[in-house]
Design a protein around this motif. Structure first.
Motif, mmCIF file in Angstrom:
data_model
loop_
_atom_site.group_PDB
_atom_site.id
_atom_site.type_symbol
_atom_site.label_atom_id
_atom_site.label_comp_id
_atom_site.label_asym_id
_atom_site.label_seq_id
_atom_site.Cartn_x
_atom_site.Cartn_y
_atom_site.Cartn_z
ATOM 1 N N LEU A 1 11.575 1.529 3.826
ATOM 2 C CA LEU A 1 10.747 2.121 4.876
ATOM 3 C C LEU A 1 11.601 2.576 6.055
ATOM 4 O O LEU A 1 11.320 3.603 6.688
ATOM 5 N N PHE A 2 12.640 1.820 6.358
ATOM 6 C CA PHE A 2 13.586 2.204 7.413
ATOM 7 C C PHE A 2 14.232 3.551 7.082
ATOM 8 O O PHE A 2 14.342 4.439 7.939
ATOM 9 N N MET A 3 14.662 3.737 5.830
ATOM 10 C CA MET A 3 15.266 5.003 5.426
ATOM 11 C C MET A 3 14.239 6.123 5.387
ATOM 12 O O MET A 3 14.542 7.275 5.724
ATOM 13 N N ILE A 4 13.015 5.804 4.954
ATOM 14 C CA ILE A 4 11.953 6.810 4.958
ATOM 15 C C ILE A 4 11.714 7.310 6.375
ATOM 16 O O ILE A 4 11.529 8.511 6.614
ATOM 17 N N SER A 5 11.724 6.401 7.337
ATOM 18 C CA SER A 5 11.492 6.803 8.730
ATOM 19 C C SER A 5 12.557 7.784 9.198
ATOM 20 O O SER A 5 12.279 8.690 9.990
ATOM 21 N N GLY A 6 13.779 7.611 8.694
ATOM 22 C CA GLY A 6 14.847 8.528 9.071
ATOM 23 C C GLY A 6 14.689 9.919 8.485
ATOM 24 O O GLY A 6 15.233 10.888 9.019
ATOM 25 N N THR A 7 13.955 10.029 7.375
ATOM 26 C CA THR A 7 13.701 11.351 6.796
ATOM 27 C C THR A 7 12.443 12.000 7.359
ATOM 28 O O THR A 7 12.266 13.210 7.215
ATOM 29 N N LEU A 8 11.588 11.218 7.999
ATOM 30 C CA LEU A 8 10.356 11.783 8.556
ATOM 31 C C LEU A 8 10.595 12.495 9.884
ATOM 32 O O LEU A 8 10.036 13.569 10.125
ATOM 33 N N THR A 9 11.397 11.896 10.741
ATOM 34 C CA THR A 9 11.524 12.457 12.091
ATOM 35 C C THR A 9 12.088 13.879 12.118
ATOM 36 O O THR A 9 11.631 14.689 12.939
ATOM 37 N N PRO A 10 13.057 14.256 11.253
ATOM 38 C CA PRO A 10 13.518 15.651 11.295
ATOM 39 C C PRO A 10 12.453 16.646 10.854
ATOM 40 O O PRO A 10 12.595 17.839 11.121
ATOM 41 N N LEU A 11 11.409 16.160 10.168
ATOM 42 C CA LEU A 11 10.359 17.066 9.704
ATOM 43 C C LEU A 11 9.401 17.458 10.819
ATOM 44 O O LEU A 11 8.764 18.512 10.747
ATOM 45 N N PHE A 12 9.299 16.614 11.845
ATOM 46 C CA PHE A 12 8.281 16.839 12.869
ATOM 47 C C PHE A 12 8.855 17.013 14.272
ATOM 48 O O PHE A 12 8.121 17.399 15.180
ATOM 49 N N TRP A 13 10.127 16.711 14.474
ATOM 50 C CA TRP A 13 10.727 16.850 15.790
ATOM 51 C C TRP A 13 11.973 17.720 15.700
ATOM 52 O O TRP A 13 12.802 17.534 14.804
ATOM 53 N N GLU A 14 12.088 18.659 16.618
ATOM 54 C CA GLU A 14 13.279 19.504 16.642
ATOM 55 C C GLU A 14 14.523 18.674 16.916
ATOM 56 O O GLU A 14 15.578 18.922 16.355
ATOM 57 N N VAL A 15 14.394 17.668 17.789
ATOM 58 C CA VAL A 15 15.456 16.685 18.013
ATOM 59 C C VAL A 15 14.992 15.389 17.338
ATOM 60 O O VAL A 15 14.086 14.717 17.826
ATOM 61 N N PRO A 16 15.574 15.037 16.177
ATOM 62 C CA PRO A 16 15.046 13.898 15.405
ATOM 63 C C PRO A 16 14.969 12.597 16.194
ATOM 64 O O PRO A 16 14.057 11.792 15.975
ATOM 65 N N SER A 17 15.890 12.377 17.125
ATOM 66 C CA SER A 17 15.860 11.122 17.870
ATOM 67 C C SER A 17 14.611 10.978 18.721
ATOM 68 O O SER A 17 14.234 9.858 19.092
ATOM 69 N N ASP A 18 13.935 12.100 19.046
ATOM 70 C CA ASP A 18 12.703 12.015 19.829
ATOM 71 C C ASP A 18 11.598 11.286 19.076
ATOM 72 O O ASP A 18 10.655 10.789 19.695
ATOM 73 N N GLY A 19 11.717 11.213 17.759
ATOM 74 C CA GLY A 19 10.698 10.548 16.961
ATOM 75 C C GLY A 19 10.966 9.084 16.716
ATOM 76 O O GLY A 19 10.354 8.498 15.800
ATOM 77 N N TYR A 20 11.820 8.464 17.515
ATOM 78 C CA TYR A 20 12.158 7.059 17.261
ATOM 79 C C TYR A 20 10.960 6.117 17.344
ATOM 80 O O TYR A 20 10.915 5.126 16.608
ATOM 81 N N PRO A 21 9.961 6.343 18.209
ATOM 82 C CA PRO A 21 8.784 5.452 18.174
ATOM 83 C C PRO A 21 8.132 5.375 16.789
ATOM 84 O O PRO A 21 7.663 4.309 16.384
ATOM 85 N N LEU A 22 8.120 6.494 16.047
ATOM 86 C CA LEU A 22 7.590 6.453 14.686
ATOM 87 C C LEU A 22 8.470 5.582 13.799
ATOM 88 O O LEU A 22 7.967 4.793 12.978
#
Length: 532
Positions: free
Chosen positions: A350-371
């Motif tokens: 799930l930790f690795m899945i979260s890392g593949t989700l954020t680039p799909l929805f945020w232009e800057v992937p680190s902005d999706g860290y709450p997810l």
């Protein structure tokens, strides 16, 4: 009377593997730096082409043999009997091996490649005899003939079929090209399926089957060979093979391979078709950059991670795939949430899945860290019943080691170029600190140390070299995940040594928590979250 490995056997096995690689490289070196040699110019082009693959086949088979002997000695006999490996130089097999090498290299030294092409029909038996003598001498030097008979007969068909499969691997790869290669069956089938999915929703889509190109609303993509789905098939096969090896005692292997594996492969291909279709839609109507740089790069790993998680849940919870418990036939193994093995693995997935989700929805992937933090918290929460059974105790040595890791991490941190962006909002900062300080250490230590290191190191009676191998492997994987080879590798070694002291995760987890807390404090003080 049972035979056992003699003490010199494992060093002999290492010499066997090293010499094998050196000789194969020497053969390739002899061909690489001379004039071109063409099998098409010989009178036996098919045999010539097959013989040119012998060095590669030898490497595959030799390394498979070495791995089987060293890591799975139970293959050599149902009752634990293992082939004896008598000490000594064994000069006769060594001389046979050297004689074979002379037969292989002598024509290369005496003749030009043009002469070899003209006389290939006469020289082919010499090369084949040399290859046979070299291989037979090497194998008999590794173990005497009676040991080979004992080992091969004791392993049933497993070892012979494995070695045959690795020897035939180049043929298998060539044959697979007819299925997934350029404009072949699987590639054409994938293209046609994507065409059907797109046609359900868009009548304006343009498809060029010969070039395998789709165009929609000014956005065009080409379906390459890698998009056929073959990579997903390979990943599923590796994942399910590894899971079957780990859980073979509780799995019903026949329905597992005959039912779940084909279903997983079919779903992998269907999800791949859907992934390509969604990519085209995103590129056409949302953002070409997001489609190419975000969705294309991460959606495949996201789908594989979700499918792997579904395989774990299905195989563990469905009676069709689980052997009944010994004491009561209807009952199954402990629930998934209470299973300590899955508690080590699934939160990391799930930790690795979260890392593949954020680039799909945020232009800057680190902005999706709450997810990401939410998914990590979900993963640990799901396995709370199993986590409660672990020992989380630690001591001063663990805390001191954690402080040392923090110092190493900060000391080797690359210089930050400074950021002109606005300061993160409080929700992001809280999520980042929660994930970094509390969630990530637990998840990573459970996977890298309590799972990877523990599985390789083996039980209390395992040889010491396995613990060192597990420490090296887990530390390298840990460093690769963090992209900091010196600091990440050093931290992995420290945490691994702490784990090996007690074989419990508590010391390594608390050391990791303290290290991340100190690093987070430094990042917060400098408002430089690149340190994390």
């Amino acid at each position: 009377m049972q035979a056992v490995y003699s003490r010199p056997f494992l060093p002999r096995l290492a010499v066997f593997a090293a010499v094998l690689l050196a000789e194969v490289l020497a053969i390739r070196f002899a061909f690489q730096f001379r004039e071109a040699f063409s099998c098409a110019a010989t009178t036996l082009p098919g045999l010539c082409a097959w013989m040119k693959t012998l060095p590669l086949r030898t490497v595959f088979s030799g390394l498979a043999l070495a791995a089987a002997v060293a890591l799975k000695p139970s293959l050599w006999g149902a009752r634990g009997a293992r082939p004896a490996a008598a000490a000594g130089l064994r000069p006769k097999p060594a001389l046979l091996h050297l004689g074979g090498l002379v037969l292989l290299f002598a024509p290369l030294w005496q003749l030009s490649f043009a002469d070899l092409e003209a006389r290939f029909a006469l020289l082919a038996p010499v090369f084949l005899l040399g290859a046979f003598c070299a291989a037979a001498g090497a194998l008999l030097w590794l173990m005497p003939l009676r040991a080979w008979r004992q080992g091969l007969s004791g392993s049933g068909l497993v070892l012979p079929l494995t070695l045959a499969a690795f020897f035939a691997l180049p043929d298998i790869v060539d044959a697979s090209g007819a299925v997934w290669g350029d404009n072949q069956l699987l590639t054409r089938l994938t293209f046609a399926a994507v065409d059907q999915v797109l046609s359900l929703f868009h009548t304006t889509v343009t498809s060029l089957p010969e070039e395998r190109i789709f165009a929609l609303n000014g956005f065009a993509v080409q379906v390459g060979d890698a998009c056929s789905g073959i990579e997903g098939f390979a990943l599923i096969a590796l994942f399910m093979g590894g899971y079957a090896l780990l859980c073979r005692g509780s799995l019903r292997l026949r329905p597992y391979w005959l039912v779940l594996f084909p279903l997983a492969v079919l779903l992998s291909w269907a999800f791949n078709v859907l992934r390509i279709s969604v990519l085209i839609w995103i590129g056409a109507y949302v953002s070409p950059a997001l489609a190419v740089e975000g969705f294309h790069s991460y959606a495949g790993w996201l789908v594989f991670s979700l499918l792997a998680l579904a395989i774990l849940i299905s195989a563990h919870n469905m009676p069709l795939f689980q052997k009944p418990a010994a004491d009561s036939a209807p009952s199954l193994a402990p629930s998934l949430a209470a299973d300590p093995l899955f508690a080590r693995i699934v939160p990391f997935i799930l930790f690795m899945i979260s890392g593949t989700l954020t680039p799909l929805f945020w232009e800057v992937p680190s902005d999706g860290y709450p997810l990401r933090a939410a998914l990590m918290l979900l993963g640990l929460g799901l396995f709370w019943p199993a986590l409660k059974t672990f020992s989380w105790r630690a001591g001063p040595l663990d805390w001191l080691a954690g402080a040392a890791v923090a110092a190493l991490w900060l000391w080797t941190a690359p210089e930050s170029g400074g950021s002109t962006a606005a300061a993160p909002d409080p929700v992001w900062i809280i999520s980042r600190l929660l994930g970094t300080v509390l969630l990530v250490p637990v998840i990573e230590e459970l996977f890298f140390r309590a799972y990877v290191l523990e599985r390789i190191a083996g039980g209390p009676g395992a040889p010491a070299w396995r613990a060192w191998a597990g420490l090296a492997a887990s530390s390298l994987l840990f460093a690769a995940l963090h992209g900091r080879w010196l600091a990440g590798g050093g931290a992995g070694i420290v945490f691994g040594l702490l784990y090996l002291r007690s074989r419990r995760p508590g010391g390594a987890v608390q050391a990791h928590i303290l290290a991340n807390a100190l690093i987070a404090a430094a990042a917060l003080a400098a408002m430089d979250f690149d340190l994390l």
